[in-house]
Each structure stands twice: as structure tokens, then as C-alpha cells.
Design an enzyme around this catalytic site. Structure first.
Site, PDB file in Angstrom:
ATOM      1  N   ASP A  36       0.814  -1.224   0.000  1.00 36.90           N
ATOM      2  CA  ASP A  36       0.000   0.000   0.000  1.00 36.90           C
ATOM      3  C   ASP A  36       0.846   1.273   0.000  1.00 36.90           C
ATOM      4  O   ASP A  36       0.322   2.373   0.158  1.00 36.90           O
ATOM      5  CB  ASP A  36      -0.944  -0.003   1.205  1.00 36.90           C
ATOM      6  N   GLY A  37       2.162   1.144  -0.143  1.00 35.70           N
ATOM      7  CA  GLY A  37       3.002   2.338  -0.263  1.00 35.70           C
ATOM      8  C   GLY A  37       3.691   2.765   1.022  1.00 35.70           C
ATOM      9  O   GLY A  37       4.524   3.665   0.994  1.00 35.70           O
ATOM     10  N   GLU A  38       3.343   2.150   2.157  1.00 34.65           N
ATOM     11  CA  GLU A  38       4.074   2.500   3.388  1.00 34.65           C
ATOM     12  C   GLU A  38       5.455   1.847   3.372  1.00 34.65           C
ATOM     13  O   GLU A  38       5.687   0.886   2.646  1.00 34.65           O
ATOM     14  CB  GLU A  38       3.284   2.012   4.615  1.00 34.65           C
ATOM     15  N   GLN A  94      11.912  26.430  -4.890  1.00 26.18           N
ATOM     16  CA  GLN A  94      10.706  27.222  -4.562  1.00 26.18           C
ATOM     17  C   GLN A  94      11.045  28.053  -3.323  1.00 26.18           C
ATOM     18  O   GLN A  94      10.796  27.649  -2.187  1.00 26.18           O
ATOM     19  CB  GLN A  94       9.530  26.265  -4.286  1.00 26.18           C
ATOM     20  N   HIS A 128      19.152  31.033  -3.955  1.00 27.62           N
ATOM     21  CA  HIS A 128      19.177  32.197  -4.831  1.00 27.62           C
ATOM     22  C   HIS A 128      18.814  33.446  -4.039  1.00 27.62           C
ATOM     23  O   HIS A 128      19.555  34.415  -4.005  1.00 27.62           O
ATOM     24  CB  HIS A 128      18.207  31.945  -5.988  1.00 27.62           C
ATOM     25  N   ASP A 168      21.424  30.561 -16.871  1.00 25.17           N
ATOM     26  CA  ASP A 168      20.649  31.683 -16.324  1.00 25.17           C
ATOM     27  C   ASP A 168      21.491  32.440 -15.308  1.00 25.17           C
ATOM     28  O   ASP A 168      22.572  32.003 -14.919  1.00 25.17           O
ATOM     29  CB  ASP A 168      19.317  31.202 -15.711  1.00 25.17           C
ATOM     30  N   LYS A 191      17.349  33.540 -18.888  1.00 26.68           N
ATOM     31  CA  LYS A 191      16.375  32.458 -19.122  1.00 26.68           C
ATOM     32  C   LYS A 191      14.982  32.910 -18.703  1.00 26.68           C
ATOM     33  O   LYS A 191      14.822  33.595 -17.690  1.00 26.68           O
ATOM     34  CB  LYS A 191      16.795  31.240 -18.288  1.00 26.68           C
ATOM     35  N   ARG A 193      11.310  30.939 -18.032  1.00 30.09           N
ATOM     36  CA  ARG A 193      10.608  29.653 -18.009  1.00 30.09           C
ATOM     37  C   ARG A 193       9.109  29.925 -17.970  1.00 30.09           C
ATOM     38  O   ARG A 193       8.648  30.696 -17.130  1.00 30.09           O
ATOM     39  CB  ARG A 193      11.036  28.864 -16.762  1.00 30.09           C
ATOM     40  N   ASP A 217      25.646  23.940 -14.734  1.00 31.19           N
ATOM     41  CA  ASP A 217      24.452  24.267 -13.937  1.00 31.19           C
ATOM     42  C   ASP A 217      24.452  23.418 -12.677  1.00 31.19           C
ATOM     43  O   ASP A 217      25.172  22.423 -12.587  1.00 31.19           O
ATOM     44  CB  ASP A 217      23.180  24.020 -14.764  1.00 31.19           C
TER      45      ASP A 217
HETATM   46  C1  R5P Z   1      16.986  26.417 -12.126  1.00 37.67           C
HETATM   47  O1  R5P Z   1      17.114  27.587 -12.033  1.00 37.67           O
HETATM   48  C2  R5P Z   1      18.134  25.443 -12.099  1.00 37.67           C
HETATM   49  O2  R5P Z   1      19.364  26.042 -11.903  1.00 37.67           O
HETATM   50  C3  R5P Z   1      18.167  24.607 -13.367  1.00 37.67           C
HETATM   51  O3  R5P Z   1      18.575  25.405 -14.453  1.00 37.67           O
HETATM   52  C4  R5P Z   1      16.824  24.017 -13.671  1.00 37.67           C
HETATM   53  O4  R5P Z   1      16.259  23.478 -12.528  1.00 37.67           O
HETATM   54  C5  R5P Z   1      16.942  22.944 -14.727  1.00 37.67           C
HETATM   55  O5  R5P Z   1      15.683  22.394 -14.955  1.00 37.67           O
HETATM   56  P1  R5P Z   1      15.331  21.652 -16.297  1.00 37.67           P
HETATM   57  O6  R5P Z   1      16.434  20.649 -16.545  1.00 37.67           O
HETATM   58  O7  R5P Z   1      14.010  20.996 -16.007  1.00 37.67           O
HETATM   59  O8  R5P Z   1      15.227  22.680 -17.366  1.00 37.67           O
END
Ligand code: R5P
Length: 291
Positions: A36-38, A94, A128, A168, A191, A193, A217
Site C-alpha cells: 500500500d506504499g508504506e 521554490q 538564490h 541563467d 532564461k 521559463r 548548472d
Molecule cells: C533552475 O534555475 C536550475 O538552476 C536549473 O537550471 C533548472 O532546474 C533545470 O531544470 P530543467 O532541466 O528541467 O530545465
């Protein structure tokens, strides 16, 4: 000080060399997934005072639920000081409410980890809008290491006089860090998104014709960021485009996207086990644990 390293066997690639580098015993957390996922977790029946737990948080949701169970169990079994070694720390992107009502997961996951662990060691967390891991982990010690110098050194050895480019502005610190010790040229793109897989990138105004470029990155997830940047570079005449990332999540068709975009090599640190792993984080994780 670490008396014992605890780990899960899906992170054997880091756990075994890390325990050996530290000269401490390695014990496994056994996990049974119920239909069941536990999860049922089984730890060593007795633990020493200072325990380091290796757990990367790629595919994080199930792992976070397991940490919620594992930490109090470890303390009941004798651990007094618990350090989380979390090469990839999820939920850091986030870091503000981009829409009214959105949960700021960086803050809430940080608070949960601060409630469970005494220290957290991670690598290239996506910080960030906050400067340090101590801010993410209120009242606890957070250590943020960086794989950027290792990736920069690797790029310098495997590409010809490369330009290191961040897709970015947020990648600027990693790119600078990767380029400086090698004396490499570097820069960042702009960048935008508009969805999980919808990304537009504007290259900086410089000459790429005939040059080898290494995209740097912190994390590659869907790979779209790197793929659209690589396509733009090829269109501007770059001789080769390689990719070097700390965290190789590469979900779904990410690698195929990079191939289609004309990327030559994909390199990563071993924070997440992946065929692209090229540089090892073990020496720096061991030094941070000793530190
Ligand atoms: C976001 O700002 C991160 O530094 C990456 O550039 C980002 O998470 C990459 O995500 P994806 O590969 O889905 O484009």
C-alpha cells in the site's frame, strides 16, 4: 566527529567510499515497501552517539516521509548527534511565493530538516534569494559545498579552451567558481521559463563561432534548460557544446533532448548515481564531516 555512517543501499556508490575515507563502520538501513506504499525501516539495534546519515533527496517525497520515521528511531536507538549528508537537497528552488498562496517549500523543508538533524551537509543547493544554508536551517549548522571547481577542472581537461556558460543568472556563482581557478572565460544567459518543459534562453552578446562551450548548472531535471541553450549555441556556430552539472536528475527523456540538441558530452558529479558521473564528491564530503 563521526562514529558510524548509516546509508541506504541505493546510494552504495557514495556510501562505501565515504565510510572508507572516514575510517568508520558503514551500516545499512533496511527498507521494506508494503504493497500500500508504506515503508518499514530497520536500523542497527544499537547506535553510537555521533551518527552521519547519507541520504540524497532526489525523488524526495517518499524519502522525506522515511526521514520523519528514521530520525526519532535513530535517537531512540542511541544516536545523540545526527548529521544528514544530503548531496542533493530537493525543494530549494521554490524559495518565494511566485503566486499568492504558494507554499515556500524551501523554508518549510528547511524547518523540518532543522527539527530532525543537528547538522546538514549538502552540495550546490539552489540558494538564490537566501545566502547561506544556516538561513535555510534555523538554529542548526548547514554546510553548502560546491562541485563547481571539480567540474571546472574536468571541463578544462576535456574541452579545448572552453567558454563556461551558465544558462541563467542564478548559475553565475557556480560558473564563476568553476572558471576562475582554471582561468577560463565564462558568462551567463538570460532564461525565461513559462512551464515545466517550456524554456527560452537568450545567449550573451559574445562570439561563440568555432569555440567549445561547456554549460555549467547546479541541476539538470527535464534537461530543457540545457537543451535550448545548446541549440542556440550550435546555431551561433559553437564548435562543440558539453554539459557539466552537479546533480544529474535527468528525468524522462532529458538525455535524448540533449542528444537531439547536439550536446557532445554530459558530465556530472556523483551526487546522484548516473551514467554521466565524472567527478567524485567523496573527498569533500569526508573533509566536511571531519571538519
Ligand atoms: C533552475 O534555475 C536550475 O538552476 C536549473 O537550471 C533548472 O532546474 C533545470 O531544470 P530543467 O532541466 O528541467 O530545465
Amino acid at each position: 566527529m563521526t562514529d558510524l555512517l548509516l546509508a541506504f543501499d541505493d546510494e552504495r556508490h557514495l556510501a562505501e567510499p565515504l565510510a572508507a575515507a572516514l575510517g568508520v563502520p558503514l551500516r545499512w538501513v533496511e527498507r521494506h515497501a508494503f504493497p500500500d506504499g508504506e515503508s518499514r525501516l530497520r536500523l542497527p539495534a544499537e547506535l553510537p552517539r555521533n551518527v552521519a546519515l547519507l541520504r540524497g533527496l532526489q525523488q524526495p517525497n517518499e524519502k522525506l516521509a522515511e526521514l520523519m520515521i528514521l530520525v526519532p528511531a535513530a535517537r531512540e536507538l542511541g544516536a545523540c548527534r545526527l548529521t544528514l549528508v544530503c548531496p542533493y537537497l530537493a525543494y530549494m528552488r521554490q524559495d518565494m511565493a511566485f503566486q499568492p498562496g504558494e507554499a515556500v517549500s524551501q523554508r518549510h523543508i528547511g524547518q523540518a530538516l532543522a527539527g530532525w538533524f543537528d547538522n546538514v551537509i549538502t552540495v550546490d543547493p539552489h540558494l538564490h534569494r537566501v545566502a547561506t544554508m544556516d538561513e535555510v536551517l534555523p538554529g542548526r549548522r548547514g554546510v553548502a559545498l560546491s562541485a563547481a571547481p571539480l567540474l571546472g577542472a574536468w571541463a578544462a581537461r576535456h574541452a579545448r579552451r572552453p567558454i563556461l556558460l551558465g544558462p541563467d543568472e542564478e548559475a553565475a556563482p557556480w560558473v564563476r567558481n568553476a572558471a576562475q581557478a582554471q582561468g577560463l572565460e565564462h558568462g551567463t544567459c538570460i532564461k525565461r521559463r513559462s512551464g515545466d518543459r517550456e524554456v527560452r534562453v537568450a545567449l550573451p552578446d559574445r562570439v561563440f563561432e568555432g569555440r567549445e562551450v561547456v554549460l555549467i548548472d547546479d541541476v539538470a531535471s527535464t534537461g530543457r534548460t540545457l537543451a535550448v541553450t545548446a541549440e542556440a549555441l550550435r546555431a551561433r556556430g559553437a564548435a562543440a557544446v558539453d554539459v557539466a552539472v552537479t546533480h544529474a536528475l535527468f528525468v524522462g527523456d532529458a538525455l535524448a533532448q540533449l542528444q537531439r540538441a547536439g550536446v557532445r558530452h554530459v558530465w556530472s558529479s556523483d551526487s546522484v548515481a548516473h551514467a554521466s558521473n565524472a567527478v567524485s564528491l567523496v573527498p569533500m564530503l569526508a573533509a566536511a564531516l571531519r571538519g
